[in-house]
Design an enzyme around this catalytic site. Sequence first.
Site, short mmCIF file in Angstrom:
data_model
loop_
_atom_site.label_atom_id
_atom_site.label_comp_id
_atom_site.label_asym_id
_atom_site.label_seq_id
_atom_site.Cartn_x
_atom_site.Cartn_y
_atom_site.Cartn_z
CE LYS A 14 -4.48 -1.62 1.47
NZ LYS A 14 -5.66 -1.53 2.27
CE LYS A 37 -6.53 -7.19 -0.81
NZ LYS A 37 -7.24 -7.23 0.42
CE LYS A 93 -14.30 -3.30 1.92
NZ LYS A 93 -13.03 -3.28 2.64
N1 AQP Z 1 -9.72 -10.45 -2.70
C1 AQP Z 1 -9.96 -11.04 -1.54
N2 AQP Z 1 -10.04 -12.40 -1.48
C2 AQP Z 1 -10.30 -13.02 -0.29
N3 AQP Z 1 -10.50 -12.35 0.87
C3 AQP Z 1 -10.43 -11.02 0.84
N4 AQP Z 1 -10.58 -10.08 1.80
C4 AQP Z 1 -10.41 -8.83 1.26
N5 AQP Z 1 -10.16 -8.95 -0.05
C5 AQP Z 1 -10.16 -10.29 -0.34
C6 AQP Z 1 -10.89 -10.37 3.20
O1 AQP Z 1 -12.03 -9.60 3.55
C7 AQP Z 1 -11.93 -9.25 4.93
C8 AQP Z 1 -12.22 -7.80 5.11
O2 AQP Z 1 -11.24 -7.04 4.43
P1 AQP Z 1 -11.09 -5.48 4.72
O3 AQP Z 1 -12.16 -4.76 4.07
O4 AQP Z 1 -11.00 -5.24 6.16
O5 AQP Z 1 -9.70 -5.10 4.19
P2 AQP Z 1 -8.94 -5.43 2.90
O6 AQP Z 1 -8.32 -6.77 3.00
O7 AQP Z 1 -7.96 -4.32 2.75
O8 AQP Z 1 -10.05 -5.42 1.76
P3 AQP Z 1 -10.07 -4.57 0.48
O9 AQP Z 1 -11.29 -4.88 -0.26
O10 AQP Z 1 -8.79 -4.73 -0.27
O11 AQP Z 1 -10.23 -3.13 1.06
P4 AQP Z 1 -9.41 -1.82 0.77
O12 AQP Z 1 -9.37 -1.72 -0.72
O13 AQP Z 1 -10.24 -0.77 1.44
O14 AQP Z 1 -8.06 -2.00 1.37
C9 AQP Z 1 -10.53 -9.65 5.40
O15 AQP Z 1 -10.63 -10.84 6.16
C10 AQP Z 1 -9.79 -9.89 4.12
O16 AQP Z 1 -8.81 -10.90 4.27
#
Ligand code: AQP
Length: 339
Positions: free
Chosen positions: A115, A201, A204
């Site tokens: 990040k 991956k 969001k």
């Molecule tokens: N692509 C993914 N595949 C499997 N699991 C995923 N998780 C996130 N993306 C994937 C799991 O979802 C849970 C919540 O995630 P989060 O929203 O707290 O944070 P993150 O991992 O940073 O998710 P994003 O979508 O990538 O959010 P942003 O873009 O805001 O950083 C976690 O258990 C994560 O493992």
Amino acid sequence: MRVVSGIQPTGKPHLGNYLGAIVNYVKLQDEAHAAGGECFIFLADLHALSQPHDPAELTKNTREMVATLVACGVDPSKTILFNQAQVPAHAELQWLLNGTARMGWLNRMTQWKDKAGKNREGQSVALFTYPVLQAADVLLYQATHVPVGEDQKQHLELARDIAQKFNNDFCSEDAPLFTLPEPYIPPAAARIMSLRDGTAKMSKSDPSDMSRISLTDDPDTVMKKVKKAKTDPEPLPSEEKGLEDRAEAKNLVGIYAALTGKSTADVLAEHGGQGFGAFKPALGEVLVETLRPINARFMELKDDQEALDAILARGAAQAREHGLPTLNAAYKALGLVRG
Ligand code: AQP
């Protein structure tokens, strides 16, 4: 059995969040309930401060995330569902654990490296210390099971290291304060990839909405996104080894397998030899049918702000009560006199 996990209200939850984490929130919530244990699911609004954000959006996303989780099957009568900001013990325990966490440990976190990229100096301190807050989130409730996607495995290992060091440094051997949490990662679909790039991956924060299936996308949008998903020109192989070096094909087959409960081998036995012109509509159908009930329930819930706020307020009151003994014990172990 103490189940604890969180999700950031930083946008619309997507298929990766669902298959990687939310499906297991529901499964473990039911197991914990049946076993007389507890399940805590929180909206990580404090974590959301680690990236630039719009305050009004954060409030709106928080309510929408509660509605989505309930629509997916998180049941507030079985799960303590709340947002971090209403439970100050998370931030307090993080500060106490900052004395135990090491800079070198945080520097090795791949999420920080990914990040921050080349602009480390320009990042918020919160992005760097994010994993310590995450450790506090689970250690506060003496979590035994932490359902997360594979991307969070390293942070969970860090939480265990912090707990272990705190127990060693400040507790007697026969009375450690913190339980070492175990990650609960789905065997399949632990990492769902972007529909536009099979090596990134699904996330969001990806600027392209076409890269992800949001849980609240309508059927036409789901079909359009699946049909436009990046693929290669080859037909699907009949055996798993034929997916090596075909990241996009592997991702779509993995999603199909996870949604239907079939193994990758079974999916390839059925669809091997098919081109994506035939496989994509089949996948789109499965997705639409999975999301249909979630969508319907979300639409019923999303505008009832009072009910959504009441769920969070009730959950926060329960969480404050459950977290207090561990927080007090942590202060005491550190020699702090707390009023
Ligand atoms: N692509 C993914 N595949 C499997 N699991 C995923 N998780 C996130 N993306 C994937 C799991 O979802 C849970 C919540 O995630 P989060 O929203 O707290 O944070 P993150 O991992 O940073 O998710 P994003 O979508 O990538 O959010 P942003 O873009 O805001 O950083 C976690 O258990 C994560 O493992």
